[in-house]
Design an enzyme around this catalytic site. Sequence first.
Site, PDB file in Angstrom:
ATOM      1  N   HIS A  54       8.203  -3.257   4.313  1.00 34.10           N
ATOM      2  CA  HIS A  54       9.446  -3.045   2.771  1.00 34.10           C
ATOM      3  C   HIS A  54       9.738  -2.432   2.852  1.00 34.10           C
ATOM      4  CE1 HIS A  54       5.659  -2.279   1.092  1.00 34.10           C
ATOM      5  NE2 HIS A  54       6.539  -1.092  -0.196  1.00 34.10           N
ATOM      6  N   HIS A  56      10.248   0.352   1.174  1.00 40.21           N
ATOM      7  CA  HIS A  56       9.939   1.836   0.199  1.00 40.21           C
ATOM      8  C   HIS A  56       9.503   3.342   1.783  1.00 40.21           C
ATOM      9  CE1 HIS A  56       8.904   0.281  -3.418  1.00 40.21           C
ATOM     10  NE2 HIS A  56       9.744  -0.106  -3.225  1.00 40.21           N
ATOM     11  N   ASP A  58       7.504   5.576   1.779  1.00 39.70           N
ATOM     12  CA  ASP A  58       6.292   5.468   2.741  1.00 39.70           C
ATOM     13  C   ASP A  58       5.433   4.810   3.523  1.00 39.70           C
ATOM     14  OD1 ASP A  58       5.648   4.275   0.269  1.00 39.70           O
ATOM     15  OD2 ASP A  58       3.890   4.144   0.905  1.00 39.70           O
ATOM     16  N   HIS A  59       6.795   3.812   4.277  1.00 39.80           N
ATOM     17  CA  HIS A  59       5.848   2.266   4.598  1.00 39.80           C
ATOM     18  C   HIS A  59       7.332   2.896   5.881  1.00 39.80           C
ATOM     19  CE1 HIS A  59       3.279   0.269   2.125  1.00 39.80           C
ATOM     20  NE2 HIS A  59       3.972   1.043   1.485  1.00 39.80           N
ATOM     21  N   HIS A 110       6.669  -6.510  -5.131  1.00 44.15           N
ATOM     22  CA  HIS A 110       7.083  -5.700  -5.605  1.00 44.15           C
ATOM     23  C   HIS A 110       8.428  -4.893  -5.117  1.00 44.15           C
ATOM     24  CE1 HIS A 110       5.829  -1.557  -4.422  1.00 44.15           C
ATOM     25  NE2 HIS A 110       5.649  -1.289  -2.933  1.00 44.15           N
ATOM     26  N   ASP A 129       2.216  -4.110   0.543  1.00 42.66           N
ATOM     27  CA  ASP A 129       1.718  -3.372  -0.824  1.00 42.66           C
ATOM     28  C   ASP A 129       2.175  -4.724  -1.916  1.00 42.66           C
ATOM     29  OD1 ASP A 129       2.232  -0.420   0.182  1.00 42.66           O
ATOM     30  OD2 ASP A 129       4.043   0.508  -1.327  1.00 42.66           O
ATOM     31  N   HIS A 167      -2.520   0.331   1.255  1.00 45.04           N
ATOM     32  CA  HIS A 167      -3.081   2.094   0.568  1.00 45.04           C
ATOM     33  C   HIS A 167      -4.654   1.680   0.317  1.00 45.04           C
ATOM     34  CE1 HIS A 167       0.758   3.701  -0.303  1.00 45.04           C
ATOM     35  NE2 HIS A 167       1.537   2.565  -0.492  1.00 45.04           N
TER      36      HIS A 167
HETATM   37 FE    FE Z   1       3.724   1.596  -0.657  1.00 45.01          FE
HETATM   38 ZN    ZN Z   2       5.331   0.400  -1.843  1.00 41.78          ZN
END
Ligand code: FE
Ligand code: ZN
Length: 239
Positions: A54, A56, A58-59, A110, A129, A167
């Site tokens: 996805h 985001h 942090d990915h 998400h 996530d 995570h």
């Molecule tokens: Fe994440």
């Molecule tokens: Zn995420």
Amino acid sequence: MEIVAVPAFSDNYLWLVHDEASGETAVVDPGDAAPVLAEADRRGWRITQVWNTHWHPDHTGGNIAIKEAAGARISGPAAENIAGRDIALKEGDEVRLGSHVGRVIEVPGHTSGHIALIFDDERVAFVGDTLFAMGCGRLFEGTPEQMYRSLQRLAALPEDTRLYCAHEYTLANAQFAAHADPENLAIADRLERTKRLRDEGVITVPTTVAQERETNPFVRATDVGEFARLRKAKDSFRS
Ligand code: FE
Ligand code: ZN
């Protein structure tokens, strides 16, 4: 297929996936390039592919730097804006690493275009996530109906399937699970094991479909209404 966790930020795992026969290496959800490139370098691996679940940051934050450093091709969900994407993935598409084939399923909730990659023969799934050990992702873009269905699809995989989530949230999730389902001995037991592991700094993922069917309250919810109530309760839960 060898799978290595590269920790990043406070609690992310970026997964390096290596196929010895072809020499190919993929990275799943590289939120940061530096630790991934360093780990690949140490192992003598060249990253040929990036797989995003996805959008985001942090990915995906390391996408461009990894593409530039290693010449990797970037595959990510068709329905989302993915930095540097070369290949847009939809339900039923495939990713390949050497002879290993990963099937794309759409698991919105998400985010609205979130995908998971299922390697049926290897009994491996990269779930981003969507599903966490004893928990699930927050509903930022999707509805409870979508997320409930996404979790049920993942939980319907063969029970020995290893679920690689993005995570290390297991301890906080276990505390909520024990609060939500206090009679469940499998949850109580997993909470104690998780506390010990985290005290020693041990990674608690991947998890398995079997463990999640037994101890994940979001997977165990019997309908969307129960799922929605649990998700709402978890959003404000402080252990
Ligand atoms: Fe994440
Ligand atoms: Zn995420």
